[in-house]
Write an enzyme that holds these catalytic residues in place. Structure first.
Site, PDB file in Angstrom:
ATOM      1  CD  GLU A   1      -0.445  -3.966   2.491  1.00 40.62           C
ATOM      2  OE1 GLU A   1      -0.350  -3.201   1.515  1.00 40.62           O
ATOM      3  OE2 GLU A   1      -0.324  -3.604   3.672  1.00 40.62           O
TER       4      GLU A   1
ATOM      5  CB  CYS B   1      22.333  78.024 -62.848  1.00 41.34           C
ATOM      6  SG  CYS B   1      21.903  76.451 -62.069  1.00 41.34           S
TER       7      CYS B   1
ATOM      8  CG  HIS C   1      -0.260   0.207   2.520  1.00 37.26           C
ATOM      9  ND1 HIS C   1       0.172  -0.842   3.296  1.00 37.26           N
ATOM     10  CD2 HIS C   1       0.083   1.339   3.189  1.00 37.26           C
ATOM     11  CE1 HIS C   1       0.733  -0.368   4.404  1.00 37.26           C
ATOM     12  NE2 HIS C   1       0.697   0.950   4.355  1.00 37.26           N
TER      13      HIS C   1
ATOM     14  CG  HIS D   1      25.943  73.902 -57.041  1.00 37.12           C
ATOM     15  ND1 HIS D   1      24.797  74.580 -56.681  1.00 37.12           N
ATOM     16  CD2 HIS D   1      26.247  73.094 -55.988  1.00 37.12           C
ATOM     17  CE1 HIS D   1      24.424  74.207 -55.459  1.00 37.12           C
ATOM     18  NE2 HIS D   1      25.289  73.300 -55.027  1.00 37.12           N
TER      19      HIS D   1
ATOM     20  CB  SER E   1       2.894   1.750   6.981  1.00 40.80           C
ATOM     21  OG  SER E   1       2.558   0.638   6.201  1.00 40.80           O
TER      22      SER E   1
END
Length: 996
Positions: free
Chosen positions: A235, A655, A226, A728, A267
């Site tokens: 058991e 220009c 268990h 320019h 247990s």
């Protein structure tokens, strides 16, 4: 007389007639031994019995073969027999014994295997003969049959020698003690050294024994079912482990254990027969604590029928969890370089452990086997997606964890491991471009894209392959950067020619006077058309100060005209040679021009020997001269005799006329009139102010078609300003501003190359002046033409790209849509140029979306989203209109701004230009109102074809019977439409109220 022989006794048979009358007695007739029949045993040879045994064996084999053939020919019977043979006996739920039959698939596999095995056995062992010899030897004693036994030994029989087997004497492990003593000694060692002992019984029955310290004494504890979550009636078996349990009791002391000490966690404790709890609660000599029920302590050695009635005393779940946690936590802890202290509470530590556990192993319960199997069944990609979803769902918890800076690296690791490639659209676009291409570079791109698509799922091999392919592509690209890269510009050289350009017109003696100066002749007379209209006269008496600063839209430039006043002081005269330098630009890709992958050196900037650009120096001024010669020393040509006493300077934006004057030198005298008239009447209206260099080159090409002799004419000096994207053209007044790049083009033929669409150059889009003023004027014309149909039709006819400038404001787009200008543009250009018609269609669809949006920010976002598509279409259109470059620049700025703002928004930065957008929209609305205030109401209404559609949108048709109502509604609609944005809901409601 008949008789019956019974052994050696003869019994006579009496006739039936006599039996009734004659009285019989107990008469027995004794037969002599000689008269008794003797049954002699029949003597038969060995071959007889051999033959008989073979016959019987053959008959048995035939019967078995008949039976086997019956079952072999019937497949169903064969299947049933094989299945029953393979079945296992199992105990049923009611205690019955049943067969656990295997699956049909396994039975069929067994049958096929047996067939294959039999066939192989027949092929391998054909020589084997199966015979059964049965020897039956009846042995009779000599006393009964008097016949000696016959021996079957052959004359060659010889008895074999018997081999003696060596006896292996096993060493006795326990020599001086019993098994119980051995158990006691082993258990004591395990108790002292805290070693777990495994107790193994029959089959799977096994238990682990450990020793616990309780109140200074050792207590034995065995593991039970268990504690593992398994429930059983019994058991632990006392029959199998009884002697071990008694040995445990002998090496432990349990007298200190009381009833009240038995609690959860006890247990498996073992108590002996001398303990009071064993005597009270157990019928066996030992008590193994299982738990409690209503009657008291439950013994694990005794059966329990109802599990729910027992309160099992296994360890508490949190204690069990902490035991496993502590064990593995200590195993994985890193090496410590400090003394640890408790700085955080247990609750906080538990939260942190739970967060990291769920981040990597998301389950509902850790103890659930189904949850674990569910995670193990999914693929790695699905597992990563589930982690990412879990990360998104619990974003608030992760954000709370971010407040602690200690977890930043862990959060980055988890988030980076779960992130996937979200932008699969870009990866798919890459695959569309490179698929079906077998070149090496395309395959390398595919490998890199494949690794990037996988993101965090990419393996190390794929990542290494992608890095290798990227390295190879980088090496290849570095070797070919001369096409576009800056590395190639390091080797670019475009030195200035050391020889002066030869102009045949200036070498002809017939065109020179006695002083060697150029004679204009008729050319000088016709040049008045240019000087009077587009040049400004300079009056020396008024000074030269106002002419020093030459304004252009993108900036200013200082002329050297002030140096015409020459000081007689040497020091002051030397200062005239010093100029004002601008910020010098390095050599970039904008300085070069390419065609078919090759440099066009005449259309590039001049460089020095070391590859640096050649910067302009001070250009000294002169009076009443035309200066030509871009390479070498300049050539000074006197102005025409009629203008010799005057000084002229080109007006702002014109220009470029100095280039046409330089071409006039090479024009024949009889053609000078046509040349100047074409410039004045055709080219100058088409070019306007500050045209692009590409447009000027196109105009020079047109003049060269009508006057081929002008193609070899020398050009004036042209300086390149990359900062303002301006060309320019230097006249006789020079330039005090220095630091410009120098264009190498020296003749008109060189200049015409800028008109080619195949030429890849940024300089061909530079303005001989600037662009902002040009764009502002175009926007003003567009706003003015919205409500003037004739002007708008002229704009659509001459320059359709001007409508793209309406994208600066949603208000302009909506008004053009209401006046149906987009529809007229589609009707006009859909057949002439499909690409231009497509632009109008996109603008119309965009305006519909903008009209449905009320917020200005959303409207601007829609315009920005449509800009990339329009920009792509614009690049495929002709660029011979003056609005092409401003429209192209506007779209480029919007695309780049949207991309930059997108990156800022992703990183959490706000857009700070919202106020600027609002102010610009208000100014545009005021400009629209100002232009509309000049128009009459009748002109506004009668020239607008969209008035009927507007009336349909805002209400029902006007009642023709009511003139006053018609005029009132007319005025209200016009005022709303022409002075307000009709795209908002508020304006809709106002118009409805006005109509009512």
């Amino acid at each position: 007389m008949a008789a019956i022989m019974i052994g050696s006794i003869s019994v006579p048979i009496v006739e039936s007639a006599r039996c009734a009358t004659v009285q019989t007695g107990n008469r027995v007739n004794i037969v002599a031994p000689g008269h008794v029949a003797v049954c002699k045993p029949q003597m038969k040879s060995h071959s007889y019995y051999k033959h008989a045994s073979e016959k019987l064996s053959k008959q048995a084999s035939e019967s078995i073969n008949i039976l086997n053939s019956f079952f072999d020919t019937d497949p169903e019977m064969r299947f049933r027999l094989t299945r029953n043979e393979m079945s296992k006996v199992k105990k049923g739920p009611n205690g019955r014994m049943i067969l656990r039959k295997p699956r049909a698939q396994r039975v069929l596999e067994r049958i096929s295997f047996e067939k294959i095995e039999k066939g192989a056995e027949r092929q391998v062992l054909p020589w084997r003969v199966y015979a059964t010899v049965t020897s039956i030897i009846n042995t009779f004693t000599d006393e009964r049959n008097g016949i000696a036994n016959s021996s079957l030994r052959s004359p060659f029989y010889k008895r074999s020698c018997r081999k003696e087997k060596k006896k292996i004497v096993c060493e006795n492990v326990v020599r001086s003690a019993s098994v119980n003593n051995l158990c006691d000694r082993v258990l004591k060692i395990a108790r002292e050294k805290n070693i777990p002992v495994e107790m193994i019984g029959k089959k799977k029955n096994r238990h682990t024994l450990t020793f616990k310290n309780f109140k200074g004494s050792f207590i034995g504890k065995v593991s039970l079912a268990h504690e593992r979550g398994q429930m059983r009636h019994v058991e632990m078996s006392y029959e199998q482990f009884g002697f071990i349990l008694q040995a445990i009791c002998r090496v432990t002391n349990t007298r200190c254990v009381r009833d009240e000490d038995i609690k959860p966690g006890c247990s498996g404790w073992v108590l002996g027969d001398d303990h009071e709890l064993t005597q009270k609660f157990s019928r066996l000599p030992c008590l193994v604590i299982r738990g409690r029920d209503d009657e008291g302590i439950v013994n694990a050695l005794e059966p329990v029928f109802f599990y729910d009635d027992v309160d099992h005393y296994s360890s508490q779940p949190e204690v069990q969890f902490f035991q496993g946690w502590r064990r593995m936590f200590d195993n994985f802890k890193p090496s410590s370089d400090h003394v640890c202290k408790v700085d955080h509470g247990n609750e906080e530590c538990g939260e942190l452990a739970a967060i990291f556990s769920q981040a990597l192993f998301p389950v509902v319960k850790l103890s659930c086997q189904t949850c674990r199997e569910k995670l193990s069944r999914v693929s790695f990609e699905e597992f990563k997606d589930s982690l990412a979803i879990n990360f998104t769902v619990h974003k608030s918890e992760w954000d709370s964890l971010k407040e602690n800076p200690h977890h930043d690296n862990v959060l980055k690791l988890i988030k980076g491991a779960t992130q996937a490639t979200q932008n699969l659209k870009l990866s798919s676009e890459v695959m569309k471009l490179v698929q079906n291409h077998t070149s090496t570079h395309m395959k390398q791109i595919q490998d890199i894209n494949r690794a990037l698509m996988k993101g965090s799922l990419v393996t190390q091999d794929e990542l290494d392959l992608a890095l290798k392919q990227l390295l190879e592509m980088t090496q290849w690209f570095k070797n070919h950067m001369h096409l576009t890269g800056e590395e190639a510009l390091k080797t670019f050289r475009n030195k200035r020619s050391s020889k002066a350009m030869i102009n045949p017109s200036l070498l002809c003696d017939n065109q020179l006077d006695k002083n060697g100066n150029f004679v204009w002749g008729e050319r000088g007379y016709h040049s008045k058309r240019l000087f009077k209209n587009f040049f400004e006269e300079v009056i020396p008496s008024e000074g030269y100060t106002k002419y020093i600063v030459r304004n252009f839209p993108n900036g200013t430039r200082k002329l050297a005209i002030g140096s015409l006043i020459v000081p007689l002081n040497l020091d002051r005269a030397r200062t005239a040679l010093l100029g004002e330098s601008i910020e010098k630009e390095p050599l970039t890709s904008a300085c070069v021009s390419q065609q078919n992958g090759n440099y066009i050196h005449s259309c590039c900037c001049v460089t020095m020997d070391d590859g640096t650009p050649m910067y302009s120096d001070v250009k000294s001024p002169t009076k009443r001269h035309l200066v030509i010669g871009a390479s070498g020393d300049p050539k000074y040509i006197d102005l025409p005799a009629s203008e010799a006493d005057r000084m002229y300077i080109a007006k702002e934006g014109y220009c470029y006329l100095n280039i046409f004057l330089a071409m006039l030198v090479n024009v024949n005298e009889n053609e000078a009139k046509d040349f100047t008239k074409m410039i004045r009447d055709v080219l100058i209206p088409m070019l306007g102010q500050w045209p692009s260099l590409m447009d000027v080159a196109t105009a020079a090409y047109i003049l060269g078609v009508f006057h081929p002799e002008t193609r070899c004419a020398e050009l004036p000096r042209i300086l390149v300003d990359h900062a303002t994207q301006t060309m320019h053209v230097i006249d006789s007044y020079g330039s005090l501003t220095v630091g410009y790049h120098v264009l190498k083009a020296g003749t008109v033929n060189h200049l015409i190359q800028f008109a080619s669409n195949d030429l890849q150059s940024e300089m061909k889009h530079y303005r001989v002046g600037g662009t902002p003023t040009q764009r502002i004027k175009l926007e003003e014309q567009l706003i003015k033409g919205i409500f003037k149909p004739k002007l708008m039709m002229q704009l659509l006819q001459d320059d359709p790209y001007v409508l793209i400038l309406g994208m600066v404001s949603p208000t302009i787009l909506v008004h053009m849509y209401r006046m149906r200008h987009f529809e007229r543009g589609i009707e006009m250009w859909i057949k002439r140029d499909h690409e231009v018609g497509k632009i109008f269609v996109i603008l119309e669809q965009l305006t519909r979306k903008v009209a449905l949006t009320e917020v200005l920010v959303d409207q601007l976002d829609l315009i920005s989203e449509a800009s990339p598509h329009l920009l792509e279409i614009m690049k495929g259109c002709q660029d011979n209109q003056r609005a092409y470059v401003p429209a192209l620049d506007l779209l480029t700025v919007q695309v780049e701004r949207e991309f930059s703002n997108k990156e800022l928004k992703v990183n959490g930065y706000p857009d700070l230009q919202q106020t600027l957008y609002d102010m610009r929209e208000k100014n545009i609305c005021k400009a629209i109102a100002r232009f509309m205030a000049r128009a009459k109401l009748a002109g506004k209404i009668m020239c607008n074809r969209a008035i009927e559609a507007i009336l349909d949108f805002y209400g029902e048709k006007i009642d023709p019977a009511s003139k006053r109502r018609k005029a009132r509604i007319f005025a209200a609609i016009c005022s709303r439409v022409l002075y307000h944005d009709p795209s908002t809901c508020k304006e809709h409601s106002r118009c409805r109220h006005a109509q009512i």
